[in-house]
Write a protein that holds these residues in place. Structure first.
Motif, short mmCIF file in Angstrom:
data_model
loop_
_atom_site.label_atom_id
_atom_site.label_comp_id
_atom_site.label_asym_id
_atom_site.label_seq_id
_atom_site.Cartn_x
_atom_site.Cartn_y
_atom_site.Cartn_z
N LYS A 143 -2.45 120.28 125.25
CA LYS A 143 -1.89 119.91 126.55
C LYS A 143 -2.49 118.62 127.08
CE LYS A 143 -0.61 124.41 128.55
NZ LYS A 143 -0.92 125.31 129.68
N THR A 144 -3.81 118.50 126.99
CA THR A 144 -4.50 117.32 127.52
C THR A 144 -4.05 116.05 126.81
OG1 THR A 144 -6.43 118.64 128.15
CG2 THR A 144 -6.75 116.26 127.91
N THR A 145 -4.04 116.09 125.47
CA THR A 145 -3.69 114.88 124.72
C THR A 145 -2.22 114.53 124.87
OG1 THR A 145 -3.38 116.19 122.68
CG2 THR A 145 -5.55 115.19 123.03
N SER A 146 -1.34 115.53 124.83
CA SER A 146 0.09 115.23 124.96
C SER A 146 0.42 114.74 126.36
CB SER A 146 0.94 116.45 124.59
OG SER A 146 0.63 117.56 125.40
N SER A 147 -0.19 115.33 127.39
CA SER A 147 0.05 114.89 128.76
C SER A 147 -0.37 113.44 128.95
CB SER A 147 -0.71 115.76 129.76
OG SER A 147 -0.19 117.06 129.78
N LYS A 148 -1.54 113.10 128.44
CA LYS A 148 -2.04 111.73 128.59
C LYS A 148 -1.10 110.74 127.92
CE LYS A 148 -6.09 108.83 127.82
NZ LYS A 148 -7.48 108.78 127.32
N MET A 149 -0.62 111.09 126.73
CA MET A 149 0.28 110.19 126.00
C MET A 149 1.64 110.07 126.71
SD MET A 149 -0.69 111.38 122.14
CE MET A 149 0.15 110.11 121.25
N ILE A 150 2.13 111.15 127.28
CA ILE A 150 3.39 111.11 128.02
C ILE A 150 3.24 110.27 129.28
CG2 ILE A 150 5.03 112.52 129.34
CD1 ILE A 150 4.67 114.69 127.16
N HIS A 151 2.10 110.40 129.97
CA HIS A 151 1.84 109.56 131.14
C HIS A 151 1.82 108.09 130.74
CE1 HIS A 151 -0.38 113.20 133.10
NE2 HIS A 151 0.93 113.32 133.16
N ASN A 152 1.16 107.80 129.62
CA ASN A 152 1.08 106.42 129.15
C ASN A 152 2.45 105.88 128.75
OD1 ASN A 152 -1.67 106.33 129.55
ND2 ASN A 152 -2.19 106.79 127.43
N ALA A 153 3.36 106.80 128.36
CA ALA A 153 4.72 106.39 127.97
C ALA A 153 5.62 106.18 129.19
CB ALA A 153 5.33 107.43 127.04
N GLY A 154 5.10 106.47 130.39
CA GLY A 154 5.85 106.15 131.60
C GLY A 154 6.24 107.32 132.49
#
Length: 198
Positions: A143-154
């Protein structure tokens, strides 16, 4: 203060070698990971990636198991991942790469949730000594890693729903039923309890 419903089995060690069926949902059940479309339809999401139901058949710990036979007929519906769904898909694969004692048997990314069978198996490490994370810790890392990457994707407002659902798989029949359920999830999306037009 209201007591929260307990999601885990009381007294059970969730770092034990076992097979676990997990369901992880997007906060407020927002459909933001892609679309389930008829095979003739064209996706409307930006930067879609077509992926039929992700079914990964791998060895599991039931000695009398028969290999799962995948439906040879092309499904009428398929999950089409957008940029965010592809991140989620890749991070499930990352769990196996990051944690050598983890095996993801089957998983499917749906518009607002993920279903997976995850195995913790110490025998995969052999001569390596590692601290085994619990199922909750593994899902937390995902959850932590996917959330961070989704946030970075916009998508700055993206969030997973707190906690997750799990079921400890103890019998071959349960494993087969759950595997079939995961495989057929896109086909039955409009009948699913998680279905949402949001």
């Amino acid at each position: 203060m209201k007591n929260r419903k307990r999601n885990r089995l009381k007294g059970y060690d969730y770092s034990r070698d076992n097979l676990y069926f997990v369901t992880i949902c997007v906060q407020h059940m927002v459909c933001c990971l892609g679309e389930v479309l008829k095979t003739a339809d064209q996706p409307s999401n930006r930067d879609p990636v077509e992926l039929d139901t992700v079914i990964i058949s791998k060895k599991h710990n039931f000695t009398d198991a028969n290999p799962i036979e995948l439906n040879a007929n092309r499904p009428h519906y398929k999950m089409v991942l957008n940029t965010y769904g592809l991140i989620v898909h890749n991070q499930f694969n990352w769990l196996e790469e990051r944690y050598p004692y983890v095996l993801v048997h089957h998983f499917v990314v749906m518009p607002n949730h993920v279903h997976a069978i995850i195995e913790i198996d110490r025998l995969r490490m052999r001569d390596v000594f590692l601290n085994i994370k619990s199922l909750s810790s593994l899902i937390g890392a995902f959850k932590t890693t996917s959330s961070k990457m989704i946030h970075n994707a916009g998508f700055l407002d993206f969030a997973w729903k707190r906690s997750f659902h799990d079921h400890i798989i103890k019998q071959q029949r349960a494993y087969d039923n759950i595997s079939n359920y995961i495989e057929s999830n896109p086909q039955k999306w409009h009948e699913d309890t998680f279905f949402s037009n949001v």
